[in-house]
Design a protein around this motif. Structure first.
Motif, mmCIF file in Angstrom:
data_model
loop_
_atom_site.group_PDB
_atom_site.id
_atom_site.type_symbol
_atom_site.label_atom_id
_atom_site.label_comp_id
_atom_site.label_asym_id
_atom_site.label_seq_id
_atom_site.Cartn_x
_atom_site.Cartn_y
_atom_site.Cartn_z
ATOM 1 N N CYS B 66 1.908 6.941 -8.072
ATOM 2 C CA CYS B 66 1.841 6.233 -6.789
ATOM 3 C C CYS B 66 0.418 5.714 -6.608
ATOM 4 N N VAL B 67 0.179 4.503 -7.141
ATOM 5 C CA VAL B 67 -1.177 3.945 -7.056
ATOM 6 C C VAL B 67 -1.156 2.639 -6.268
ATOM 7 N N GLY B 68 -2.179 1.768 -6.454
ATOM 8 C CA GLY B 68 -2.340 0.650 -5.521
ATOM 9 C C GLY B 68 -1.609 -0.634 -5.863
ATOM 10 N N ASN B 69 -1.687 -1.037 -7.134
ATOM 11 C CA ASN B 69 -1.114 -2.341 -7.477
ATOM 12 C C ASN B 69 -0.882 -2.441 -8.986
ATOM 13 N N ASP B 70 -0.500 -3.631 -9.424
ATOM 14 C CA ASP B 70 -0.193 -3.865 -10.835
ATOM 15 C C ASP B 70 -1.321 -3.397 -11.749
ATOM 16 N N ASP B 71 -2.521 -3.797 -11.417
ATOM 17 C CA ASP B 71 -3.649 -3.470 -12.291
ATOM 18 C C ASP B 71 -3.882 -1.962 -12.351
ATOM 19 N N ASP B 72 -3.801 -1.300 -11.196
ATOM 20 C CA ASP B 72 -3.948 0.161 -11.177
ATOM 21 C C ASP B 72 -2.906 0.814 -12.084
ATOM 22 N N LEU B 73 -1.683 0.321 -11.977
ATOM 23 C CA LEU B 73 -0.603 0.904 -12.777
ATOM 24 C C LEU B 73 -0.885 0.739 -14.270
ATOM 25 N N ARG B 74 -1.287 -0.490 -14.639
ATOM 26 C CA ARG B 74 -1.580 -0.735 -16.056
ATOM 27 C C ARG B 74 -2.687 0.204 -16.538
#
Lengths: 289, 289, 289, 289
Positions: B66-74
Motif C-alpha cells: 500500500c504505497v503512493g503511486n505507480d513509481d512507488d510501486l515499481r
C-alpha cells in the motif's frame, strides 16, 4: 379532516395527485385545460368538474395547481376566469408547478391582496411517486397554516417540509436539480469509461455503491443506463426547463454554476439526437454515440 | 486460517490495515521506507520488522502493498532489494495502491515469471474505513485464488469483490472517482446556490436527500461543507492523482470525460488557494471565494 | 444627402454616434431619458431636443435607437409617448441596441403596421469605435432601402452590411460574442500558463501572433492583460447580457454552446470578484487569483 | 555561410525542411527510421544518407531533429547509435519536435556533458509552412550561439526568436496550442449557431472578421468548416498530443486550464467519430452531428 379542495392541472403528475385527494375523502373539484382528461378523471374518481380555474377556486378552501411553467401558472391565476378571480379570504393556494421563485413571489403578492396565503410547493419523486402517493414536497410560504397544508398534501406525499418564505420551495427544487446534473453526468462518464474498458459494470456498481461514490441515481438508474433504456422517467425537456430556471436565478443571486451550465448544454445535445422525452439519465447515450 | 503475511507501506491507510491483520492472528512482517513508522507499529501490534521489501517477501505467503503511486510501486517491486527478488512460487501479491491499470499488468507479468499471482486491489472507505476495518476492496486478478485473498483481506474489509482480470480493480476505482467528481461538484454548486439564495441549506438537504438528488457525499459531507471545514478526509492532491490516472486511461480506451476533466481543473484551483490537503468536498470553497 | 434623423439613447455609444450624424450635416433631433445628457450633447453639437421618443420620431425620416436591452427597446417604442406613436408611413427605424432576435421581429411587425421599415443594426467596435466613427454594423431587414440606411450610418461606421431579414443583425452579433468568449478564455489560459512558467509572455505573443494562434484580442489585449489592467473596454456585465441572449437563442434554434455556457459562468466569477465593469479580457484576473 | 548539418526525421515537416537546407547550400546528412523516405529525399535533393543518428551527428556541426514525441526524441538521442554518441564539442543540436519542456531539459543536460548546446525549437506554420519555408520557430536555449542557429533555420523559417533558456520554446508552443483550443471551439460554436439560425455565415464572417472577434482561424478556416472539409491541416491526434503536454506541464507549474481540458475532451469525441486525422477545425463536425 375532509376539506373542499380544487385541483387544477391533470397532467401526468396532477392526475394521480388529485386522485389521492379524492381517495383520502376530500371533496375535489377539478379543472383541466383539455376537458377530456377531466372527464377521464371523473370516471375513475369521485369529484366535481368545473369550467374555469375561477369556478374551481370558488368551490374550494384549498386550491392546488400543477401546470407546466411560469407562463402556465400566470395564465391559470390571472384574467377574468382565473383562480384569483374566484378566491375568498382565508383560502389557501398551493402550487406544485416547478417555476421560478420570481413568479411564486408575484402570485403570493396577488393572493395577499385577497387575504389568501400562497405556498410554492414543487415536488420530487416523479410520475411513480405521484401514482404511489410517495412524493416529497418542498414548501415555501407562511408558517401559520403550514400544518393544514401538510395535512392535506399527505394524501400523496410521504414527506413535506416548510423551507422558508414564499419561493423557498422553488429554490430548494433548483438545488435538487443542480445536484442531479452533476451526479448523472459523473455517473454517465463512469459507465461510459467502464464499458470502453470492458468491465462488468453492474458488478462494479455493486461494489462502488457501498461507498463515497454512491447515489440514488447510481442505484436506481445504472441498470437501465447499461441497457440503453431511456423511454421513461423525468424527461430531458423538463430538466432543461428546470436548469434554465436555476441558471437564471443564479444570475440574480450571484452564484456561479459551471457544471450545471455545461451539463445543460449536454442535454441540448441529447435533445438534438432525439432524446427530448428521454429520462435525465440519457446523458450516457450522448457519450456512447 | 492464520497466514504468513507481509505488509509493505505503513502510511495512513497501510498502518491500520497491517494492524488489523496482526489482530486477526496472522504472522505479519512489515516494511516501511522510514523505519520510525515501522517501529511505532511494532510498539502497537505484534509482528516482525524487515529491512527490505525483498526480505519481507521472503518471510511471507501473502505480500500486501500500500504505497503512493505507480513509481512507488515499481520501486518497491523491482531492483535488488525489491519484492520480486524475494518471491517464491505460490506466493500471492496484493497491491492496495491506487495505480494505473498499466502498471498492474506490468507487475502481474513480472510476478507470473515467478509463478506468483498478482492482484490489484485498490480500496475505498478512506482513513476511517482503514482504521475501523470497514474498507471496500475492488479486486482484479485470477479467479483461482480469490477466496483465500478475500479471506485474508476480510481483516480490514467489510466487502471485497473480484471484478475481472488484473487491472479490473484499478479500472473500477477510476469509475468510483469519476462518479465522485460529478457528485461533489454538483453538490458544491447546489450549496453555493442555496447559500447565496439565503436558504436554510441543512433543512433543504434533509428534504432532497430523500429522493433522486441523494448521494453518500450529500449525506456525509453537507454539514462540514456548510461550515467550511475541509481539514480531513481524502485530500485534493490524491484526488488529482487519481483523476489523472483516469483521464490517461480514458485516452487509451477512447472514452471522453468532459466533466471529469473540468472538475480536475477546479481541483487545481483549490490546490492554488491552499487546499492541497483539504477533503475533496472543498470544491465548495472555490465557489464561495 | 442630408436627412432628418432622430437619435434616441445618448449613452457611451449613442452620444458620439449622434454627434457624427450632426457633423455629417444631418438635422438631428435627440431624445434621452435623462435630459442632462441631452443638454450636454446640445452644447457640443447642433440639433434639436425632444421631450419624448414620439416627438423625436415625428420630427424625423430616420429614427436611430441605441439603448440597453430588450426591455428598454420595448419601452422606447411602445406606449403613448413611444416611437411607434410618432411614426409616419415611409419612416425607417434603425435599432443599434444589442437585443434578442425575437424583440427585433416584434418591433419590425409593429412598424410594418405603420408602413415603416425596421432594421436591427447592432454594432461592434466599442466606445472607441463610436467616438472615432469606425464602427462595424451588422444589419438585418429589408433589402429595398438598405442603401439609404448604409449611407446615413456611414457617418459613424467604416463598414456595414445587410446580412438577411430582420433579426439577422442580432444573430450575427451573437456569433461575434460567441467567438470572443472562446478567444478570450483561451488567451487568458495561455497567458496564465506563461506567467506561471516564468516566460516573457510579451515576447512569446510577438512570435505566436504571426500564426494560427493569432487573434484581434491577442494583438490588442495581451499588454493590458499582462499588466492586469481592466478598467476600460467592453464591460463584463454587458458581455453576460449578450451571452445570455445568445444562449437563449441557442435553445430556440437547437444549438449547443458548451464553451459559451462555461465562459459565461467564468464571467460570473469575475463579476463576484468586483469586475462587473472590467473589460472582457479580465478572464485572466480570475485565473490569476 | 554554408554549414555541415544533419537532419534526423523526414516526416511531413522534416522532409521539406531538410530540403530547404540543401537548397540553401548547406551540406546535409540525413537520417530517417524508414530508409525509403531517405532514399526519396536523396532523389529530390543533394546530400548524404547516414545509417544511424550517431553517424549523422558525426558528420555535422549542426544537428536538426524533427520526430514525433518525447519517446521518439529520447530514442534518437540515446543508446549506442544515438545522436549523443556521435557528438563532438562545439556541436549544436536543434530539436524541432513538439515535446515536453522536461525532455528538452533532460536532453540539454546530456548535451552539456559533451560541451554541446541544445536548443528546443518547436515550429508553427504546419505542412504548408514547412514546404514554403515560412515556418515560425520558438527557440529556447543559450543566447551565445543564437545568431548562428537563426541563420541556419532561416532556410525554412520566416521568423524565429529566442524566448528564454532551454524549454522556453516548448512552453511557448504550449501557449500557442492553448490559444488555438479556445479560438477554434468558439469559432465552431459560432458557426454551428449561425448555421442553425439560417444565416449566410460566410457573409457574417466577412463582417465580424473586421473587429474584436477576428482570428487567423476565422479567416483561414471558416470556408472549409462551412463546407465540412477537414481532410487536411494539423491533425486532431497531434493536437491532443500537444494539449496533453500542456495539461501535464500546467499541473507542474500550478496553472488551471479549464477550457483547454474541456476542448481536449471534445477532440476525443472527434477522434471517436473518425476524425483522428482531421484538421483541428473539425470541432464543428462534433457540434453538427
Amino acid at each position: 379532516m375532509a376539506q373542499n379542495v380544487a385541483f387544477i392541472g391533470l397532467g401526468v403528475m396532477g392526475y394521480p395527485m388529485a386522485g389521492h385527494l379524492a381517495k383520502a375523502g376530500h371533496s375535489v373539484t377539478i379543472y383541466n385545460r383539455s376537458s377530456e382528461k377531466a372527464q377521464n378523471w371523473l370516471n375513475e374518481y369521485s369529484g366535481t368538474i368545473s369550467l374555469s380555474p375561477k369556478e374551481a377556486a370558488q368551490n374550494a378552501d384549498f386550491i392546488f395547481i400543477c401546470v407546466g411553467n411560469d407562463d402556465d401558472l400566470r395564465q391559470i391565476m390571472t384574467g377574468e376566469t382565473g383562480v384569483l378571480a374566484g378566491l375568498t379570504q382565508g383560502n389557501i393556494v398551493v402550487d406544485h408547478t416547478t417555476t421560478s421563485a420570481t413568479v411564486a413571489l408575484e402570485m403570493a403578492l396577488a393572493c395577499a391582496e385577497k387575504d389568501v396565503l400562497f405556498y410554492d410547493a414543487p415536488v420530487s419523486g416523479g410520475q411513480a411517486g405521484a401514482q404511489n402517493g410517495l412524493l416529497t414536497i418542498m414548501l415555501g410560504g407562511d408558517e401559520s397554516h403550514i400544518d393544514s397544508v401538510k395535512s392535506v398534501v399527505s394524501a400523496y406525499a410521504r414527506f413535506s417540509q416548510l423551507l422558508g418564505p414564499v419561493g423557498s420551495g422553488q429554490l430548494a427544487k433548483m438545488m435538487n436539480q443542480i445536484c442531479i446534473a452533476g451526479i448523472v453526468q459523473g455517473l454517465a462518464e463512469a459507465l461510459h469509461f467502464g464499458l470502453n474498458a470492458g468491465l462488468d459494470c453492474a458488478a462494479v456498481i455493486e461494489v462502488i455503491s457501498k461507498g463515497a461514490a454512491q447515489s440514488w441515481q447510481m442505484e436506481n438508474r445504472h441498470q437501465t443506463m447499461l441497457k440503453g433504456e431511456y423511454d421513461f422517467g423525468f424527461a430531458v425537456d423538463w430538466m432543461r426547463k428546470d436548469l434554465d430556471i436555476a441558471l437564471q436565478e443564479a444570475k440574480q443571486n450571484g452564484s456561479t454554476l459551471p457544471l450545471t451550465a455545461l451539463v445543460d448544454q449536454f442535454y441540448a445535445e441529447v435533445q438534438k439526437s432525439g432524446g427530448k422525452r428521454w429520462d435525465t439519465s440519457s446523458l450516457l447515450a450522448r457519450l456512447q454515440k
